[in-house]
Write an enzyme that holds these catalytic residues in place. Structure first.
Site, PDB file in Angstrom:
ATOM      1  N   ASP A  44      16.415  -1.672  15.018  1.00 44.59           N
ATOM      2  CA  ASP A  44      15.712  -2.204  13.851  1.00 44.59           C
ATOM      3  C   ASP A  44      14.253  -2.522  14.163  1.00 44.59           C
ATOM      4  O   ASP A  44      13.382  -2.354  13.313  1.00 44.59           O
ATOM      5  CB  ASP A  44      16.417  -3.465  13.341  1.00 44.59           C
ATOM      6  CG  ASP A  44      17.654  -3.130  12.517  1.00 44.59           C
ATOM      7  OD1 ASP A  44      18.114  -1.976  12.600  1.00 44.59           O
ATOM      8  OD2 ASP A  44      18.147  -4.008  11.798  1.00 44.59           O
ATOM      9  N   CYS A 102      23.959  -3.691  19.098  1.00 39.85           N
ATOM     10  CA  CYS A 102      22.919  -4.097  18.156  1.00 39.85           C
ATOM     11  C   CYS A 102      23.380  -4.185  16.708  1.00 39.85           C
ATOM     12  O   CYS A 102      24.540  -3.988  16.398  1.00 39.85           O
ATOM     13  CB  CYS A 102      21.690  -3.215  18.328  1.00 39.85           C
ATOM     14  SG  CYS A 102      20.797  -3.627  19.863  1.00 39.85           S
ATOM     15  N   ASP A 103      22.404  -4.422  15.835  1.00 37.73           N
ATOM     16  CA  ASP A 103      22.616  -5.020  14.520  1.00 37.73           C
ATOM     17  C   ASP A 103      23.679  -4.373  13.637  1.00 37.73           C
ATOM     18  O   ASP A 103      24.488  -5.053  13.038  1.00 37.73           O
ATOM     19  CB  ASP A 103      21.296  -5.032  13.746  1.00 37.73           C
ATOM     20  CG  ASP A 103      20.230  -5.853  14.424  1.00 37.73           C
ATOM     21  OD1 ASP A 103      20.252  -5.947  15.661  1.00 37.73           O
ATOM     22  OD2 ASP A 103      19.352  -6.397  13.731  1.00 37.73           O
ATOM     23  N   SER A 115      15.161  -9.625   8.845  1.00 35.48           N
ATOM     24  CA  SER A 115      15.612  -9.567  10.227  1.00 35.48           C
ATOM     25  C   SER A 115      16.217 -10.916  10.593  1.00 35.48           C
ATOM     26  O   SER A 115      15.856 -11.950  10.033  1.00 35.48           O
ATOM     27  CB  SER A 115      14.420  -9.272  11.136  1.00 35.48           C
ATOM     28  OG  SER A 115      14.721  -9.580  12.472  1.00 35.48           O
TER      29      SER A 115
END
Length: 548
Positions: A78, A119-120, A465
């Site tokens: 991201d 990760c995200d 974020s």
């Protein structure tokens, strides 16, 4: 075993022949087949070391009598995708990752699988696949990176974005920005604050889908390799006993995850991911659960971006088991892949630093980290990380300055057109409108960096974020593209934000809103490929941007 479908009986000779080409022997055909979904790549810092972890998982599988098969899964960073067209593909990747896991596990009839993730969108995507397939599974999250250092100052990716805000305001020079850039992200691992990746790692451990200690052991910690090896051994045990994800995770598990989310002050993106994951487990939770629990569970640890501590600090204070210990009286008892229940883990754990993980009667904030706001501007809901909001912004009324894209808003902030008392409205950046619901770390960081964090709010049908802080309200639903009230807002309208009262309103009557909406010409962005498919299927932020 499920894998008998590809290895047992004379009629499976063709499949066995191909498997022999992979190096399998007669002995291997008697073992459980275990898939390893490995999201390693050379782009994402949180994933550059995952091959090492996948090898440790393979060792554990082999030791326990299983046959491992590793396959690749995409992952998008991201931070690298931020602020350009690439961010419109980030949330979309969650569904792509989920589909990749499903295709590989079901297509090859694996008896169990491990998600090697970090990760995200990767961890949520893998969890969605686990719930949907209901094949024995464990997640192994790769751990946070070490904190960056500039003298005695702790740094992370958020520091770089906010340095840019200071630069645009003339507070620092280019040399300062480059210095922060070079020191903020020192190596392997997910970004070191409690951003989305690390929040989801914590919630994965909470719902019982990763081993105890996995969430907060950082990427460079030798323990991570030990946990990886044990994960390999454990998945073989689960496969042999046919213990499936839905045997472990239920609605109470997700409500526990929300409790921990509120206690640690996690990313607002959990309000997208937890509802979506819970739907694939067949036990849906909603924003109403977030709102209910937020009022009940205090914020007891203050990690960046809300506070001074990092994931490594949380780990040294006892990690998620210590947080569970603090919350033991409000937790519901649920199973975990460890073979112990959540309350058993909580009861056997201790808090080693009472300032980093406070007690419920001495919290950083009396309510949980995320608040759900509703009103005539967000009838279905919106979210804000209230733990990262200053006291001055908890109640705020301001003048709308409206933008139909993130780029337009960013240009206005950089040019100085946004002043104290403004509410920046960014619309047509929702799941359908963008499409892909991009994160807004650039504009929120610019607002903070320019010294406007206590005097300017931002609302959007997009998202933020996990590193965002300040008066930033996202996931406004319905979104502009589907005719939500945010599409009716005009420059100069007065917007009222009251976080304690959970309200978000524009000073317009229902009749005025409907009259304006009847005249709105929807912004259409040309889409092709995966974005075109996504737009047709995706729901809004209040529904987790889930594909129906």
């Amino acid at each position: 075993m499920r894998s008998d479908a590809v290895k047992k009986g004379i009629e499976k000779a063709p499949a066995r022949s191909l498997l022999r080409a992979d190096g399998l022997t007669d002995e291997d055909f008697e073992k459980p087949f275990i898939g390893i979904a490995n999201s390693w790549n050379e782009v994402v810092p949180g994933h550059i070391h995952l091959n090492e972890l996948a090898e440790a998982v393979k060792e554990g599988i082999t030791e326990a009598g299983g046959k491992p098969f590793t396959f690749g899964v995409p992952a998008l960073c991201d931070g690298i995708a931020m602020g350009h067209n690439g961010m419109r593909f980030s949330l979309i990747s969650r569904e792509v990752i989920s589909d990749c896991c499903e295709v590989m596990v079901e297509g090859h009839a694996f008896d169990g699988w491990v998600g090697v993730t970090n990760c995200d969108k990767v961890t949520p995507g893998m969890l969605m696949a686990a719930g949907r397939m209901n094949v024995p599974a464990i997640m192994l999250t790769g751990g946070a990176m070490e904190v960056g250092k500039d003298g005695n100052e702790d740094l992370d990716l958020q520091s770089v974005f906010e340095a840019l805000g200071e630069y645009s305001a003339g507070k620092v020079d280019e040399k300062h920005v480059i210095n922060i850039e070079c020191k903020a992200c020192p190596g392997r691992g997910s970004c070191s604050g409690l951003f989305t990746a690390n929040t989801m790692a914590c919630l994965t451990e909470t719902i019982g889908m990763s081993l105890t200690g996995c969430a907060t052991s950082i990427a460079t910690d030798k323990r991570k390799l030990d946990i990886a090896r044990e994960t390999g051994r454990k998945i073989v045990e689960l496969a042999k006993k046919n213990i499936k994800p839905r045997d472990i995770v239920n609605k109470a598990s997700f409500r526990n995850a929300i409790r921990v989310d509120m206690a640690i002050g996690g990313s607002t993106n959990t309000a997208l991911h937890i509802p979506a994951i819970s739907k694939d487990f067949g036990t849906p939770v909603s924003l109403d659960d977030f709102d209910e629990i937020s009022r009940q569970v205090p914020h007891i640890t203050s990690l960046r971006p809300a506070g001074p501590y990092s994931i490594a600090d949380l780990d040294s204070a006892g990690g998620i088991p210590a947080v569970l210990n603090r919350l033991i009286d409000v937790l519901e008892d649920t199973p975990t892949v460890n073979g112990k229940s959540v309350k058993e883990i909580a009861a056997s754990s201790e808090v080693s630093n009472g300032e980093i993980i406070r007690s419920s009667d001495n919290p950083f904030h009396k309510q949980g980290g995320i608040a759900v706001l509703k009103g005539n501007l967000a009838p279905e809901g919106s979210v804000i990380k209230q733990a990262a909001v200053s006291a001055e912004m908890m109640k705020f009324s301001g003048t709308a300055k409206v933008f139909d894209s993130e780029d337009e808003a960013t240009d206005a902030i950089v040019s100085g057109a946004i002043v104290p008392g403004d509410v920046v409205v960014i619309r047509y950046e929702g799941p359908k409108g963008a499409p892909g619901m991009p994160e807004m770390l650039s504009p929120t960081s610019l607002i903070i960096g320019r010294g406007l964090g206590d005097s300017v709010a931002l609302i959007t049908d997009g998202r933020f974020s996990g590193a965002s802080r300040g008066g930033a309200i996202g996931h406004v639903s319905p979104e502009a593209y589907e005719g939500g009230p945010i599409a009716a807002v005009r420059n100069g309208d007065i917007i009222d934000i009251d976080i304690p009262a959970r309200s978000l309103n524009v000073r317009l009557s229902d009749g005025e809103i409907n009259e304006r909406l009847a005249k709105v010409k929807r912004i259409e962005r040309e889409v092709t490929g995966v974005q075109k498919k996504y737009r047709k299927l995706v729901t809004n932020g209040a529904n987790g941007a889930y594909l129906e």
